[in-house]
Design a protein around this motif. Structure first.
Motif, PDB file in Angstrom:
ATOM      1  N   ARG A 128       0.576  -1.189   0.124  1.00  0.00           N
ATOM      2  CA  ARG A 128       0.063  -0.025  -0.574  1.00  0.00           C
ATOM      3  C   ARG A 128       0.782   1.056  -0.076  1.00  0.00           C
ATOM      4  O   ARG A 128       0.488   2.359  -0.845  1.00  0.00           O
ATOM      5  N   ALA A 129       1.740   1.407   0.914  1.00  0.00           N
ATOM      6  CA  ALA A 129       2.641   2.149   0.601  1.00  0.00           C
ATOM      7  C   ALA A 129       3.591   2.918  -0.640  1.00  0.00           C
ATOM      8  O   ALA A 129       3.358   3.489  -1.405  1.00  0.00           O
ATOM      9  N   LEU A 130       4.046   1.518  -1.339  1.00  0.00           N
ATOM     10  CA  LEU A 130       4.455   1.617  -2.232  1.00  0.00           C
ATOM     11  C   LEU A 130       3.596   2.297  -3.596  1.00  0.00           C
ATOM     12  O   LEU A 130       4.640   2.424  -4.611  1.00  0.00           O
ATOM     13  N   ALA A 252       7.343   7.539   1.263  1.00  0.00           N
ATOM     14  CA  ALA A 252       6.241   6.826   1.617  1.00  0.00           C
ATOM     15  C   ALA A 252       6.354   6.400   3.095  1.00  0.00           C
ATOM     16  O   ALA A 252       7.431   6.001   3.516  1.00  0.00           O
ATOM     17  N   THR A 253       4.729   6.588   3.300  1.00  0.00           N
ATOM     18  CA  THR A 253       4.478   6.255   4.766  1.00  0.00           C
ATOM     19  C   THR A 253       3.081   5.118   4.842  1.00  0.00           C
ATOM     20  O   THR A 253       2.480   5.354   3.673  1.00  0.00           O
ATOM     21  N   ARG A 254       3.229   4.741   5.875  1.00  0.00           N
ATOM     22  CA  ARG A 254       2.867   3.910   6.210  1.00  0.00           C
ATOM     23  C   ARG A 254       1.405   4.528   6.427  1.00  0.00           C
ATOM     24  O   ARG A 254       0.653   5.448   6.635  1.00  0.00           O
ATOM     25  N   GLU A 255       0.125   3.912   6.698  1.00  0.00           N
ATOM     26  CA  GLU A 255      -1.320   4.365   7.473  1.00  0.00           C
ATOM     27  C   GLU A 255      -1.183   4.498   8.721  1.00  0.00           C
ATOM     28  O   GLU A 255      -1.642   5.523   8.084  1.00  0.00           O
ATOM     29  N   SER A 258       3.498   6.992   9.925  1.00  0.00           N
ATOM     30  CA  SER A 258       5.151   6.230   9.537  1.00  0.00           C
ATOM     31  C   SER A 258       6.404   6.282   8.885  1.00  0.00           C
ATOM     32  O   SER A 258       5.762   5.558   7.252  1.00  0.00           O
ATOM     33  N   LEU A 259       7.374   6.847   7.686  1.00  0.00           N
ATOM     34  CA  LEU A 259       8.104   6.579   6.627  1.00  0.00           C
ATOM     35  C   LEU A 259       8.999   5.594   7.114  1.00  0.00           C
ATOM     36  O   LEU A 259       9.029   4.541   8.054  1.00  0.00           O
ATOM     37  N   LEU A 260       9.031   4.511   6.056  1.00  0.00           N
ATOM     38  CA  LEU A 260       9.538   2.738   5.668  1.00  0.00           C
ATOM     39  C   LEU A 260      11.025   2.836   6.424  1.00  0.00           C
ATOM     40  O   LEU A 260      11.379   4.099   6.138  1.00  0.00           O
ATOM     41  N   PRO A 261      11.509   2.406   6.787  1.00  0.00           N
ATOM     42  CA  PRO A 261      12.418   2.202   7.165  1.00  0.00           C
ATOM     43  C   PRO A 261      13.627   2.274   5.989  1.00  0.00           C
ATOM     44  O   PRO A 261      12.860   1.488   5.363  1.00  0.00           O
ATOM     45  N   VAL A 262      14.888   3.353   6.331  1.00  0.00           N
ATOM     46  CA  VAL A 262      15.488   3.287   5.300  1.00  0.00           C
ATOM     47  C   VAL A 262      15.564   1.459   4.754  1.00  0.00           C
ATOM     48  O   VAL A 262      16.190   1.690   3.723  1.00  0.00           O
ATOM     49  N   ASP A 263      15.970   0.567   5.281  1.00  0.00           N
ATOM     50  CA  ASP A 263      16.818  -0.519   5.028  1.00  0.00           C
ATOM     51  C   ASP A 263      15.639  -1.397   4.374  1.00  0.00           C
ATOM     52  O   ASP A 263      16.079  -1.730   2.743  1.00  0.00           O
TER      53      ASP A 263
END
Length: 470
Positions: A128-130, A252-255, A258-263
């Motif tokens: 969903r985030a991507l 991109a952020t989750r619902e 929060s940002l997705l972790p860098v890794d």
């Protein structure tokens, strides 16, 4: 039955943690009730499969039926062959199958935590985030970038050439531009070389990164890209990025906001770059070969491109194919779908059973590796009249409705349906609009390339074609 304790059912809280792939594989005794062949000592059927996987699978189905066991690449797996099997595994109503544990033994050293190596809620949240990178506005940006990049390169393609390496180089350059937002040049070349090494390593017989092996080159390529994308993710978060795909992923952020972790951003980018450029390269090559073999269809697609774009400009250059006009390229889409049927870019798909289940009269135990075979179903007379014939009319809306939904699955299905399928469709349509308005595509009479079937199909000789200026 199995001596292995069944893996716990996947739940909403199942974390993404690598499995010890080689410690918990089933034995021949666990699968004794399923027909099949273990092949030679130690190596099983690995080399038979690599030599000609389609002939091997066909022979096994003829001998044992559509459910059979096979030993290759160090372990046993159960093959489930047919459109119903495709639906069972890909749609996965009961959440029986782990994609992570299916692809993991093949890809985890090289492409861990890619979207295809995620299951259930974690997969859904990241998908969903991507998906923001494939919304209309970013896609319009990619369309402009693709039109410019393809036009600039294709105009230099007149004459005889090997198409596969040419389209691979172009697709990698387009990915550097559209996906990462960097200009073509030395930096893009280093990135492209790392991806090539990683993809080749995915089917390396030697699975440890020993010196001078394909796997070592692949692991080194991954390290280079992890370092590059990590630094770039952090930079783009601080400074802001453009409309390229990587910048979309980086922010991109989750619902929950929060940002997705860098890794995870880095691993998603690695995986999607690989999945996009190699599969598009394969499928575009197939389409060019088939259009060269069938000039009557080549002409139909040429006339469609002229009608949709308005034909070449005053200087004789094809006009860009606008994003809003992609849907009008109906014959091109049908021809592309037929090319994907004849040579699907992902010929088979592995999973791992999280719980035991029944299929085809057999109980498949928990922990079993299972695999479906897209190529076999795409060539099955049960679903396709004269399946070796190139016939884009199989993909009229009426014909598609009348067919089993899972008889054609080049992009997978269910929750793991390819996120970039519309990008692939767009790139191929723009490529055809540019090529067919400049050239007539020809091959030598009687010429049929010998195809390397795995990991992603390609002609072993590079596909010898000639582009003759119109």
């Amino acid at each position: 039955m199995a001596t292995l304790a069944a893996p716990p059912p996947a739940t909403e809280a199942t974390p993404h943690t690598p499995t010890h792939w080689t410690e918990d594989r089933l034995t021949e005794a666990d699968l004794a009730h399923i027909p099949g062949d273990g092949g030679w000592p130690v190596v099983g059927n690995t080399f038979k499969m690599l030599a000609d996987p389609h002939a091997f699978n066909t022979a096994m189905v003829e001998q044992y039926g559509p459910v059979y066991k096979n030993r290759a690449f160090g372990g046993w797996a159960v093959m489930l062959v047919g459109a119903d099997a495709n639906e069972l595994v890909l749609f996965d109503r009961e959440k029986l199958f782990s994609s992570e544990q299916g692809w993991g033994p093949i890809l985890d050293q090289l492409f861990p935590r890619g979207l295809m190596l995620m299951d259930f809620d974690h997969h859904r949240a990241d998908r969903r985030a991507l998906s923001i990178a494939f919304k209309p506005e970013p896609m319009r940006h990619y369309a402009g970038s693709l039109n410019r990049g393809i036009a600039e390169t294709v105009k230099r393609w007149a004459g005889p050439m090997k198409f596969y390496p040419a389209i691979k180089a172009l697709t990698l350059d387009l990915a550097a531009d559209s996906f990462i937002g960097i200009p073509w040049g030395p930096e893009a070349d280093k990135i492209n070389a790392a991806f090539v090494d990683m993809v080749q390593a995915s089917v390396a017989p030697v699975r440890s990164p020993l010196p001078f092996t394909m796997m070592k080159r692949g692991v080194d390529g991954r390290k280079f890209l992890v370092d590059y994308f990590t630094a770039e993710t952090e930079r783009r978060r601080k400074e802001g990025g453009g409309q390229d795909m990587f910048s979309q992923f980086a922010t991109a952020t989750r619902e929950d906001g929060s940002l997705l972790p860098v890794d995870e951003v880095v691993d998603h980018m690695n995986f999607l770059m690989m999945a996009a450029h190699d599969t598009i390269t394969s499928s575009a090559t197939t389409l060019i070969w088939l259009l060269a073999k069938h000039p009557e269809w080549q002409e139909k697609l040429r006339q469609e491109a002229i009608a949709v774009t308005g034909g070449p400009d005053a200087q004789g250059n094809p006009r860009p194919l606008d994003y809003d006009d992609l849907g009008k390229m109906e014959l091109t889409e049908m021809a592309f779908k037929e090319a994907l049927r004849i040579v699907p870019p992902v010929p088979s798909t592995p999973r791992r059973a999280l719980r035991s289940f029944e299929f085809g009269g057999y109980t498949i135990p928990a922990g079993a590796g299972v695999s479906i075979n897209t190529h076999f179903v795409h060539h099955s007379p049960e679903h396709w009249d004269d399946p070796e014939k190139f016939d884009p009319m199989r993909f009229t809306r009426e014909a598609e409705k009348a067919r089993h939904k899972y008889a054609w699955v080049p992009f997978g299905g269910g929750a793991h349906m390819c996120l970039g399928l519309h990008f692939a469709d767009m790139q191929v349509k723009i490529l055809m609009a540019q090529l067919l308005q400049r050239y007539r595509i020809e091959i030598a009479e009687g010429y049929t390339p010998d195809w390397q079937a795995w990991p992603i199909p390609k002609p072993k000789d590079g596909l010898n074609v000639e582009f003759k200026a119109l």
